[in-house]
Design a protein around this motif. Structure first.
Motif, PDB file in Angstrom:
ATOM      1  N   ASP A   1       0.845  -1.185   0.000  1.00 26.57           N
ATOM      2  CA  ASP A   1       0.000   0.000   0.000  1.00 26.57           C
ATOM      3  C   ASP A   1       0.884   1.241   0.000  1.00 26.57           C
ATOM      4  O   ASP A   1       1.815   1.355   0.806  1.00 26.57           O
ATOM      5  CB  ASP A   1      -0.901  -0.023   1.242  1.00 26.57           C
TER       6      ASP A   1
ATOM      7  N   LEU B   1      -2.461  -9.865  -0.180  1.00 27.47           N
ATOM      8  CA  LEU B   1      -3.380 -10.660   0.644  1.00 27.47           C
ATOM      9  C   LEU B   1      -3.880 -11.872  -0.141  1.00 27.47           C
ATOM     10  O   LEU B   1      -3.908 -12.998   0.383  1.00 27.47           O
ATOM     11  CB  LEU B   1      -4.553  -9.792   1.096  1.00 27.47           C
TER      12      LEU B   1
ATOM     13  N   ASP C   1     -16.002 -10.093   5.458  1.00 23.50           N
ATOM     14  CA  ASP C   1     -16.719  -8.831   5.237  1.00 23.50           C
ATOM     15  C   ASP C   1     -18.167  -8.921   5.720  1.00 23.50           C
ATOM     16  O   ASP C   1     -18.712  -7.962   6.267  1.00 23.50           O
ATOM     17  CB  ASP C   1     -16.701  -8.465   3.751  1.00 23.50           C
TER      18      ASP C   1
ATOM     19  N   ASN D   1      -6.657  -5.820   7.064  1.00 24.78           N
ATOM     20  CA  ASN D   1      -6.797  -7.259   7.297  1.00 24.78           C
ATOM     21  C   ASN D   1      -5.614  -7.776   8.086  1.00 24.78           C
ATOM     22  O   ASN D   1      -4.495  -7.248   7.972  1.00 24.78           O
ATOM     23  CB  ASN D   1      -6.872  -8.029   5.974  1.00 24.78           C
TER      24      ASN D   1
ATOM     25  N   ILE E   1     -12.552 -13.868   2.205  1.00 23.36           N
ATOM     26  CA  ILE E   1     -12.649 -12.402   2.262  1.00 23.36           C
ATOM     27  C   ILE E   1     -14.111 -11.970   2.332  1.00 23.36           C
ATOM     28  O   ILE E   1     -14.492 -11.115   3.137  1.00 23.36           O
ATOM     29  CB  ILE E   1     -11.945 -11.771   1.045  1.00 23.36           C
TER      30      ILE E   1
ATOM     31  N   ASN F   1      -0.736  -5.002   0.420  1.00 22.86           N
ATOM     32  CA  ASN F   1      -2.031  -4.592  -0.126  1.00 22.86           C
ATOM     33  C   ASN F   1      -2.925  -5.794  -0.434  1.00 22.86           C
ATOM     34  O   ASN F   1      -2.601  -6.937  -0.090  1.00 22.86           O
ATOM     35  CB  ASN F   1      -1.836  -3.717  -1.360  1.00 22.86           C
ATOM     36  N   ARG F   2      -4.026  -5.539  -1.104  1.00 23.16           N
ATOM     37  CA  ARG F   2      -4.988  -6.605  -1.394  1.00 23.16           C
ATOM     38  C   ARG F   2      -4.396  -7.689  -2.291  1.00 23.16           C
ATOM     39  O   ARG F   2      -4.677  -8.879  -2.107  1.00 23.16           O
ATOM     40  CB  ARG F   2      -6.236  -6.003  -2.059  1.00 23.16           C
TER      41      ARG F   2
ATOM     42  N   THR G   1     -10.981  -9.014   9.178  1.00 22.04           N
ATOM     43  CA  THR G   1     -11.215  -7.777   8.430  1.00 22.04           C
ATOM     44  C   THR G   1     -11.571  -6.680   9.421  1.00 22.04           C
ATOM     45  O   THR G   1     -12.509  -6.825  10.205  1.00 22.04           O
ATOM     46  CB  THR G   1     -12.344  -7.953   7.411  1.00 22.04           C
TER      47      THR G   1
ATOM     48  N   ARG H   1      -3.520  -3.755   4.154  1.00 28.95           N
ATOM     49  CA  ARG H   1      -4.527  -2.707   3.974  1.00 28.95           C
ATOM     50  C   ARG H   1      -5.162  -2.903   2.610  1.00 28.95           C
ATOM     51  O   ARG H   1      -4.486  -2.852   1.580  1.00 28.95           O
ATOM     52  CB  ARG H   1      -3.908  -1.313   4.053  1.00 28.95           C
ATOM     53  N   GLN H   2      -6.475  -3.120   2.598  1.00 30.02           N
ATOM     54  CA  GLN H   2      -7.178  -3.335   1.330  1.00 30.02           C
ATOM     55  C   GLN H   2      -7.443  -2.019   0.618  1.00 30.02           C
ATOM     56  O   GLN H   2      -7.501  -1.945  -0.601  1.00 30.02           O
ATOM     57  CB  GLN H   2      -8.506  -4.057   1.586  1.00 30.02           C
TER      58      GLN H   2
END
Length: 711
Positions: free
Chosen positions: A278, A289, A418, A359, A414, A285-286, A311, A352-353
């Protein structure tokens, strides 16, 4: 005498044969030899006169037909004459053969000839004749020039090439290196000549270099690889291309072209870092992940272990962003990332998404260990964040999914984490929740419901039901509330409590609301003409619809389309629609100018009701059914209901009570001087066809009568 005659005859024959041979030789020299032949007589001066010129010489020169006896000076152009005069004079004085290259132009084309001048001397050794033979070597000269140009071009390319070029023989011995190569290896040619190229290669790809070197020799094909060039104190990443040197189908050596890729390697590493990190916080980042989840899933399937995905979403972060700006918001996100990194170790990885969503991947974790981590995170966030001498309190909400219980792939884990987070937000935030399978059912139902709702508008599955609003004193009825209903052929009856919030959320409430207003206007027109009555229908308006810039025009168009009196339409608004007074006042004023009746639904349930009725042009107050329900049992509800009725009377407003289900409630409202009431005691909401039937047969329950228009 006979013998003498025979001798004379024999000599004559011999002379004849000699003459014939001479003629043949002359003809060959004159016509068939492709070299240019000149026979020149040498005289004092020196002067060189033409004695013989063959046919090929005629074609390639400008010698006249009457050349014999003429000197070169008389025949040739000055510059040609001077050059040849010098050459012939040299043969004359040195009395030996002379060879030189002559260039000349014919019809604009340049030609080259190799001239051989041979002296012919008399018995005294004096040169009497010089024979010149000129052979056309134009093609040879051109090929030589091309070869020289090619060699120069090659050397220019090699010498000036920015990439290192090293020439080695088949055993790897270095024979040539260009300046770029000397600079790259940080050494001169004298220092490395006759060394093996293998001494300059190091690193993990050394064996591959040896292998490709052998392949290049064996197959006579180019090979390439990335490896490290060994230098004093450092190793340089280079890209090497091996090019075979083949002469007459035989391998003579190998050219090694080396490009410095250290900057490219650094750029690639930077790109990879940016691809998996990120930019704001430096966290994974995502994309990272997803890769780590897939890797962990693979490992866990092999070992049978479980892991958790947390999350984390920051509560009310949008408020901080909107209030203090994105710069402050970004700084807080950085501090949040630092705080979450306190929980990172060999088992916990932080991601960080995007936005304010983070996460944590917890490896080899039981549900109890995951709960402990979530509790520690919540506990850590009870401490404030300090930024520019300002304190900020931020609480996180945490949704958790477990592998393999809650999904066997990254996407499912994921999504379910969420979903668990969404449930936390629904139930008050600032705590954690594990995913449960039934959570997803509601989400799936919502998606299915939205799809069917969009189709319902197209298929005209929506309809309006009408609930009578009864005058408590005379039991007359001349007003109704329009209530939206939906009956799907595939799903069945869907409660308004389920689909209206969804319509609000998706924006479908706008076209639905417009349809409701037009349908109500059409019904007003129908009943007014059918029963000669002044009918009023109340329509509930969504705050979103109320805020549409063309809302007033839409209402005006509907009234005009069915030619009904504006006061026949009642617009019911909630207190939520009036919270922004700057926007609400012009809209309400515009409706009032049209002549439309304005009512406030669920009056008394909000916080600013008195302020609203003071500022806005309101005609009707509707008492919420929550007060009417317990009006006989609860003194406070009775007092509130009575107060609203008296307030409406004093302000000149009509008051309508909702949710009347018992006669005693109706009697209480009548005694309190409430104008109208609606509820199941009088009638449930009915489709227009049933209302038509009741009007025709005067069969409303509890003696409700339609108030006919006075003629």
């Amino acid at each position: 005498m006979k013998e003498n005659n025979n001798l004379i005859e024999h000599l004559n024959k011999k002379d004849a044969i000699s003459c014939k041979l001479e003629r043949i030789v002359f003809e060959i020299m004159f016509k068939h030899i492709k070299d240019r032949i000149f026979v020149m007589k040498a005289e004092d001066g020196p002067i060189f006169r033409y004695v013989f010129v063959n046919e090929e010489a005629y074609k390639c020169t400008t010698i006249p037909l009457n050349y014999i006896g003429k000197s070169m000076k008389e025949v040739l152009e000055k510059n040609v004459y001077e050059r040849l005069q010098e050459a012939y004079s040299k043969v004359l004085y040195q009395k030996k053969e002379h060879v030189f290259i002559e260039d000349f132009t014919i019809n604009g084309n340049c030609y080259y000839g190799e001239c051989v001048l041979t002296p012919i001397s008399d018995e005294n050794g004096e040169v009497r004749f010089i024979v010149g033979v000129t052979r056309d070597i134009t093609k040879l000269i051109i090929e030589q020039k091309k070869l020289i140009e090619s060699q120069q071009h090659y050397h220019s390319i090699v010498e000036n090439n920015l990439d290192a070029i090293i020439v080695v023989d088949l055993d790897g011995s270095i024979h040539e290196i260009n300046p770029a190569g000397e600079k790259m290896i940080e050494g001169s040619y004298d220092q490395i000549k006759d060394q093996k190229i293998f001494n300059l290669i190091t690193g993990a790809n050394f064996s591959l270099f040896e292998k490709l070197f052998a392949v290049c020799q064996a197959t006579k094909t180019s090979q390439s690889l990335n490896c490290l060039l060994s230098r004093e104190g450092s190793n340089l990443p280079v890209h090497i291309k091996m090019i075979p040197s083949v002469v007459h189908q035989k391998m003579r050596g190998i050219y090694l072209m080396m490009k410095d890729v250290s900057e490219k390697t650094k750029s690639a590493e930077k790109i990879r870092f940016l691809a998996f990190h990120d930019q704001l916080t430096g966290l994974y980042n995502r994309r990272a992940l997803l890769e780590d989840l897939q890797l962990e899933i693979k490992k866990s399937k092999e070992t049978g272990r479980q892991f958790a995905l947390l999350t984390i979403d920051l509560d009310r972060f949008k408020y901080i962003n909107d209030t203090f700006g994105h710069i402050v918001g970004d700084q807080i996100l950085i501090k949040v990332a630092e705080r979450l990194l306190e929980f990172a170790d060999y088992r916990s990885i932080v991601f960080r998404q995007g936005g304010d969503e983070f996460n944590i991947l917890l490896i080899e974790a039981s549900k109890e260990e995951t709960s402990l981590l979530a509790e520690n995170i919540l506990s850590r966030f009870t401490e404030s964040f300090s930024l520019h001498s300002q304190e900020y309190y931020i609480t996180p909400s945490v949704g958790i999914s477990m592998f393999p219980l809650d999904g066997n792939n990254a996407e499912a884990l994921i999504k379910n984490a969420d979903e668990a987070l969404f449930r936390v937000k629904e139930r008050g935030k600032a705590h954690y929740q594990f995913y449960r399978s039934e959570m997803n059912m509601k989400g799936k139902n919502v998606v299915s419901l939205e799809t069917n709702l969009r189709k319902a508008i197209q298929r005209q599955e929506l309809t309006l039901y009408y609930q009578p609003q009864v005058d408590l004193k005379n039991k007359n009825c001349n007003s109704f509330e329009a209530l939206l209903r939906w009956h799907s052929p595939t799903i069945g009856f869907i409660s308004p409590a389920d689909f209206i919030p969804l319509a609000e959320e998706t924006g479908l409430i706008i076209p639905i609301g417009n349809w409701v207003i037009e349908t109500a206007c059409k019904q007003i027109k129908n009943w007014s003409e059918q029963f000669s009555a002044d009918i009023r229908i109340a329509v509930n308006i969504s705050p979103k619809q109320f805020q549409q810039p063309n809302f007033i025009d839409m209402v005006k168009d509907a009234l005009g389309k069915y030619s009904i009196h504006p006061s026949s339409l009642e617009i019911e608004i909630t207190e939520g629609a009036m919270q922004n007074t700057m926007e609400a006042i012009p809209v309400l004023k515009g409706l009032k100018d049209l002549g439309v009746i304005i009512s406030v639904d669920d009056f008394g349930t909000g916080y600013s009701s008195l302020s609203y009725i003071k500022q806005f042009p309101i005609d009707v107050l509707k008492i919420d059914q929550s007060f009417v329900k317990d009006v006989l049992e609860n003194d406070k509800d009775a007092a509130i209901t009575t107060t609203i009725i008296h307030l409406g009377q004093n302000l000149g407003m009509e008051v309508i009570a909702e949710g009347v289900e018992r006669k005693e409630q109706a009697d209480f409202l009548l005694e309190a001087n409430c104008h109208k009431a609606q509820g199941f005691y009088f009638s449930k909401p009915l489709p227009s066809e049933e209302i038509n039937h009741l009007f025709k047969h005067q069969s409303f329950p509890n003696n409700i009568n339609i108030k006919r228009r006075e003629v």
